[in-house]
Motif scaffolding. Structure first.
Motif, short mmCIF file in Angstrom:
data_model
loop_
_atom_site.label_atom_id
_atom_site.label_comp_id
_atom_site.label_asym_id
_atom_site.label_seq_id
_atom_site.Cartn_x
_atom_site.Cartn_y
_atom_site.Cartn_z
N VAL A 75 0.68 -1.19 -0.09
CA VAL A 75 0.12 -0.04 -0.07
C VAL A 75 0.80 1.52 0.01
CG1 VAL A 75 -1.58 1.20 1.23
CG2 VAL A 75 -1.68 -1.39 1.41
N ASP A 76 0.54 2.23 -1.11
CA ASP A 76 1.30 3.14 -1.01
C ASP A 76 0.56 4.16 -0.15
OD1 ASP A 76 2.60 5.75 -1.73
OD2 ASP A 76 1.80 5.93 -3.76
N LEU A 77 1.42 4.84 0.84
CA LEU A 77 1.05 5.62 1.86
C LEU A 77 1.70 6.91 1.81
CD1 LEU A 77 0.31 3.24 4.80
CD2 LEU A 77 -1.36 4.62 3.67
N GLY A 78 2.48 7.38 0.76
CA GLY A 78 3.17 8.41 0.64
C GLY A 78 4.41 8.44 1.20
N GLU A 79 5.01 7.30 1.88
CA GLU A 79 6.06 7.19 2.55
C GLU A 79 7.37 6.69 1.60
OE1 GLU A 79 4.14 5.55 6.86
OE2 GLU A 79 4.67 4.11 5.43
N ASP A 80 8.63 6.32 2.00
CA ASP A 80 9.70 5.98 1.05
C ASP A 80 9.28 4.67 0.43
OD1 ASP A 80 10.84 8.29 2.14
OD2 ASP A 80 11.96 7.09 3.50
N ALA A 81 8.63 3.74 0.98
CA ALA A 81 8.46 2.58 0.31
C ALA A 81 6.97 2.14 0.89
CB ALA A 81 9.21 1.52 0.66
N PRO A 82 6.18 1.43 -0.34
CA PRO A 82 4.72 1.02 0.14
C PRO A 82 4.94 0.25 1.54
CG PRO A 82 5.43 0.56 -2.06
CD PRO A 82 6.64 0.98 -1.68
#
Length: 211
Positions: A75-82
């Motif tokens: 899940v992409d949460l706007g962090e460095d990695a999903p």
């Protein structure tokens, strides 16, 4: 005369001893008088602002190889990695329903293994009382991936993962996290909000539990 002197000396010693005892007793009484009873600290109370709920997007999904109930997701949460998250949704959705889907994720949960899969977060869904119907909670189209979901009147910062686990914060708040008559997610009566509006059950399930 010698007897009188001995008696006077004895009386003087007794008086000195009595004075010392009075002084000690006074100190004890003074100490007791000044000592305040220790007050018990009131248990901390938390509101929905303690939860870090964010807009996400499932970029990859697959069936858990050892569980017939779980999907594994990135899940992409706007962090460095999903983030990798497992969800027990195979009775309600197909893998194709998950990929590229915009979702809402509870992020400040400690990572835990679900049938050997390291899951770090919870994809939020609405469900009826007997859990026979389940729907994704969905963000509005204009809400950005990684954006935090807040609730009207509760703007505090989220608590760290360790504290959420130790104090069982989510367990205490979850009974009040529901959908209203319009299928909108509310905590008690506070409406969820993002830059694009509130989050809703995918098909507008009213009066459902959100978890």
């Amino acid at each position: 005369a010698a007897g009188n002197q001995q008696q006077k000396g004895k009386n003087k010693q007794q008086q000195q001893q009595a004075n010392q005892n009075n002084q000690k007793g006074g100190k004890k009484d003074k100490g007791k008088k000044n000592k305040q009873p220790q007050q018990k600290q009131a248990p901390a109370t938390f509101t929905v602002s303690a939860l870090d709920i964010r807009v996400g997007k499932i970029v990859k999904a697959w069936e858990h190889p050892e569980s017939d109930k779980l999907f594994c997701e990135e899940v992409d949460l706007g962090e460095d990695a999903p983030r990798q998250i497992a969800s027990g949704l195979r009775a309600f959705y197909k893998k194709e329903d998950l990929e590229n889907r915009r979702v809402v994720v509870l992020c400040n949960l400690k990572k835990r293994n679900l049938v050997g899969f390291p899951s770090h977060g919870m994809v939020l869904c609405a469900s009826n009382a007997d859990h026979t119907a389940v729907q994704f909670m969905e963000p509005p189209a204009d809400a950005k991936v990684g954006e935090r979901v807040t609730f009207a009147g509760f703007d505090g910062n989220p608590e760290p993962e360790n504290k959420v686990a130790k104090k069982k914060i989510f367990e205490g708040l979850a009974p009040f996290l529901k959908t209203n008559d319009e299928g909108i997610c509310v905590w008690k009566e506070a409406v969820s909000q993002t830059s694009g509006g509130p989050i809703k059950a995918a098909k507008g399930m009213p009066g459902a539990q959100v978890s």
